[in-house]
Design a protein around this motif. Sequence first.
Motif, PDB file in Angstrom:
ATOM      1  N   GLU A  96       0.823  -1.203   0.000  1.00 23.21           N
ATOM      2  CA  GLU A  96       0.000   0.000   0.000  1.00 23.21           C
ATOM      3  C   GLU A  96       0.865   1.264   0.000  1.00 23.21           C
ATOM      4  O   GLU A  96       0.550   2.256  -0.668  1.00 23.21           O
ATOM      5  CB  GLU A  96      -0.894  -0.014   1.247  1.00 23.21           C
ATOM      6  N   TYR A  97       1.999   1.224   0.696  1.00 19.98           N
ATOM      7  CA  TYR A  97       2.887   2.385   0.745  1.00 19.98           C
ATOM      8  C   TYR A  97       3.481   2.674  -0.630  1.00 19.98           C
ATOM      9  O   TYR A  97       3.540   3.830  -1.069  1.00 19.98           O
ATOM     10  CB  TYR A  97       3.994   2.128   1.756  1.00 19.98           C
ATOM     11  N   VAL A  98       3.892   1.610  -1.336  1.00 17.45           N
ATOM     12  CA  VAL A  98       4.469   1.806  -2.673  1.00 17.45           C
ATOM     13  C   VAL A  98       3.415   2.260  -3.659  1.00 17.45           C
ATOM     14  O   VAL A  98       3.646   3.137  -4.516  1.00 17.45           O
ATOM     15  CB  VAL A  98       5.142   0.493  -3.152  1.00 17.45           C
ATOM     16  N   ALA A  99       2.202   1.684  -3.570  1.00 12.96           N
ATOM     17  CA  ALA A  99       1.149   2.013  -4.545  1.00 12.96           C
ATOM     18  C   ALA A  99       0.545   3.387  -4.321  1.00 12.96           C
ATOM     19  O   ALA A  99      -0.040   3.965  -5.240  1.00 12.96           O
ATOM     20  CB  ALA A  99       0.050   0.951  -4.469  1.00 12.96           C
ATOM     21  N   ASP A 100       0.665   3.928  -3.134  1.00 13.93           N
ATOM     22  CA  ASP A 100      -0.012   5.187  -2.815  1.00 13.93           C
ATOM     23  C   ASP A 100       0.768   6.411  -3.292  1.00 13.93           C
ATOM     24  O   ASP A 100       0.229   7.506  -3.345  1.00 13.93           O
ATOM     25  CB  ASP A 100      -0.219   5.276  -1.301  1.00 13.93           C
ATOM     26  N   ILE A 101       2.006   6.230  -3.691  1.00 12.39           N
ATOM     27  CA  ILE A 101       2.829   7.381  -4.073  1.00 12.39           C
ATOM     28  C   ILE A 101       2.418   7.978  -5.413  1.00 12.39           C
ATOM     29  O   ILE A 101       2.146   9.185  -5.498  1.00 12.39           O
ATOM     30  CB  ILE A 101       4.326   6.986  -4.066  1.00 12.39           C
ATOM     31  N   PRO A 102       2.339   7.240  -6.538  1.00 15.31           N
ATOM     32  CA  PRO A 102       2.084   7.872  -7.835  1.00 15.31           C
ATOM     33  C   PRO A 102       0.673   8.397  -8.024  1.00 15.31           C
ATOM     34  O   PRO A 102       0.469   9.418  -8.654  1.00 15.31           O
ATOM     35  CB  PRO A 102       2.378   6.750  -8.833  1.00 15.31           C
ATOM     36  N   GLY A 103      -0.344   7.697  -7.572  1.00 16.18           N
ATOM     37  CA  GLY A 103      -1.707   8.154  -7.803  1.00 16.18           C
ATOM     38  C   GLY A 103      -2.689   7.003  -7.829  1.00 16.18           C
ATOM     39  O   GLY A 103      -2.325   5.830  -7.698  1.00 16.18           O
ATOM     40  N   ARG A 104      -4.003   7.331  -8.036  1.00 16.78           N
ATOM     41  CA  ARG A 104      -5.065   6.336  -7.911  1.00 16.78           C
ATOM     42  C   ARG A 104      -5.003   5.299  -9.024  1.00 16.78           C
ATOM     43  O   ARG A 104      -5.261   4.118  -8.798  1.00 16.78           O
ATOM     44  CB  ARG A 104      -6.420   7.039  -7.951  1.00 16.78           C
ATOM     45  N   ILE A 105      -4.679   5.740 -10.265  1.00 19.11           N
ATOM     46  CA  ILE A 105      -4.673   4.777 -11.377  1.00 19.11           C
ATOM     47  C   ILE A 105      -3.558   3.753 -11.188  1.00 19.11           C
ATOM     48  O   ILE A 105      -3.770   2.540 -11.289  1.00 19.11           O
ATOM     49  CB  ILE A 105      -4.513   5.517 -12.724  1.00 19.11           C
ATOM     50  N   PHE A 106      -2.360   4.266 -10.905  1.00 21.42           N
ATOM     51  CA  PHE A 106      -1.244   3.338 -10.684  1.00 21.42           C
ATOM     52  C   PHE A 106      -1.502   2.462  -9.456  1.00 21.42           C
ATOM     53  O   PHE A 106      -1.117   1.294  -9.407  1.00 21.42           O
ATOM     54  CB  PHE A 106       0.051   4.124 -10.506  1.00 21.42           C
ATOM     55  N   GLN A 107      -2.170   3.033  -8.457  1.00 22.96           N
ATOM     56  CA  GLN A 107      -2.462   2.275  -7.247  1.00 22.96           C
ATOM     57  C   GLN A 107      -3.347   1.072  -7.566  1.00 22.96           C
ATOM     58  O   GLN A 107      -3.103  -0.040  -7.096  1.00 22.96           O
ATOM     59  CB  GLN A 107      -3.153   3.170  -6.217  1.00 22.96           C
ATOM     60  N   ALA A 108      -4.376   1.279  -8.374  1.00 24.03           N
ATOM     61  CA  ALA A 108      -5.274   0.177  -8.730  1.00 24.03           C
ATOM     62  C   ALA A 108      -4.529  -0.901  -9.521  1.00 24.03           C
ATOM     63  O   ALA A 108      -4.689  -2.103  -9.263  1.00 24.03           O
ATOM     64  CB  ALA A 108      -6.451   0.706  -9.544  1.00 24.03           C
ATOM     65  N   VAL A 109      -3.706  -0.466 -10.488  1.00 19.87           N
ATOM     66  CA  VAL A 109      -2.952  -1.437 -11.293  1.00 19.87           C
ATOM     67  C   VAL A 109      -1.950  -2.197 -10.431  1.00 19.87           C
ATOM     68  O   VAL A 109      -1.793  -3.432 -10.527  1.00 19.87           O
ATOM     69  CB  VAL A 109      -2.229  -0.711 -12.455  1.00 19.87           C
ATOM     70  N   PHE A 110      -1.273  -1.469  -9.548  1.00 18.72           N
ATOM     71  CA  PHE A 110      -0.262  -2.099  -8.710  1.00 18.72           C
ATOM     72  C   PHE A 110      -0.889  -3.097  -7.731  1.00 18.72           C
ATOM     73  O   PHE A 110      -0.371  -4.200  -7.518  1.00 18.72           O
ATOM     74  CB  PHE A 110       0.512  -1.022  -7.946  1.00 18.72           C
ATOM     75  N   ILE A 111      -2.028  -2.722  -7.127  1.00 22.83           N
ATOM     76  CA  ILE A 111      -2.700  -3.632  -6.197  1.00 22.83           C
ATOM     77  C   ILE A 111      -3.185  -4.883  -6.919  1.00 22.83           C
ATOM     78  O   ILE A 111      -3.033  -6.013  -6.426  1.00 22.83           O
ATOM     79  CB  ILE A 111      -3.873  -2.902  -5.501  1.00 22.83           C
TER      80      ILE A 111
END
Length: 456
Positions: free
Chosen positions: A100-115
């Motif tokens: 969650e810490y890594v995914a939360d840095i770039p933004g919501r779109i990248f966060q969804a893809v990363f998760i």
Amino acid sequence: MNNAGERVRRCFGLAWRTAAKVGKEDPRRVVHSLKVGLALTLVSLLYLIKPLFEGIGQNAMSAVLTVVVVMEFTVGATLGKGLNRGLGTLLAGSLAFLVEYVADIPGRIFQAVFIGSAVFILGAVTTYVRFIPHIKKNYDYGVMIFLLTFNLITVSSYRVDNVWAIAKDRIATIAIGGGLCLVMSLLIFPNWSGQELHNSTISKLEGLANSIQACVVRYFNDSETQDDESDDLIYKGYKAVLDSKSKDETLILQGCEIKQALQASWEPRWSRYWHRIPWRQYKTVGITLLHFSYTVVALHGCLLSEIQTPGSIRALYKDSCIRLAEEVSKALRELANSIRNKRQFSPQALSDNINEALQHLNDDLKSQPQLFLGSKNFGAATNAEEDTRVSFSSVKSDCSSMFESKSKELSYALPFAAFTSMLVEMVAKLDRVIDAVDDLAKLSHFGEFRDEDEIE
């Protein structure tokens, strides 16, 4: 209506008799049921008492689920499951926060893809790891909890801002439920896996001894007469050994001894039970007993054979066969007493008695070789043919009758040969059982065997 009421009464009566039978077989089952009920009542206070509910919230249900799935019949099983659940939850929570810490840095779109990618990779890898035999046998439950917790926290973090509070409450409730299970298992009428394995091994040795004796006695008394009581005694003797392979579908190796030995290894060494015993050696004893029980099954099969040797022939070898079976049964009981009393035994004394009985059977078999080699009438008839002129058709008829007679003799001799060969094979398999129990006695530091000790 009368018929329906009668059927209902019969169903209730059958249910009551079944429940009573289960409790009589092992009263500890009743105690364990009461312990689980008490543990569930105590953990439900997290919901029932308002201050506790406000402090923990909806995650209080995790404590209830923990009690349901973690609290097992024995201390070792409860410890194993509790530690697996605790470690799986901690590792999954730590990794989920890192994701969650890594995914939360770039933004919501990248966060969804990363998760989504993290869930796919961890799900595939973790599931594949569960197929590894060592992981499957020891840590399968912990890996499953790791995968479940990781997905719950990681996916929830996308929509829930304060995911740390959820994870903290979940870890706390799991710790409460697991701690309650450990307290109930360790302090209130504990059932030790080591003691369970110890008693199970003793009962299997004694059951096989009873089965062998009953099988041989029935064979020489009257194998054609069906006796339900002796059949039950024979069947129960080796059934306990064979059924141990399938008591738990999670086992992928040889028998439930592996699971019980693993659970016993989880138990605290400072307990008053078996603190010096190498539990994995019981697995070796269990495997040798499993192989030995196959010969008992084959011996029992000789009683059920369609072709039986006449009683007059069996009577010639009755004493020697019964004596050999008694010596084998005595050896098994001596091994059971050695484990029960935690004292060593004399393998040489057991072997000497069995070899003496085996030699006695061998002498009896040699005294009547014609029963297995056939009579010499055929050879005498052939010599007579050379001295007497007879027609070809009469010689052919005589030869045919001789072959029929010899075939009939062999048809009666072969079943008894199979029976005696199983007895001899049983003696050979017994050597491995003796060696396994002897190793167990030495590794466990059982009391030394003295020459004045008598074999019971």
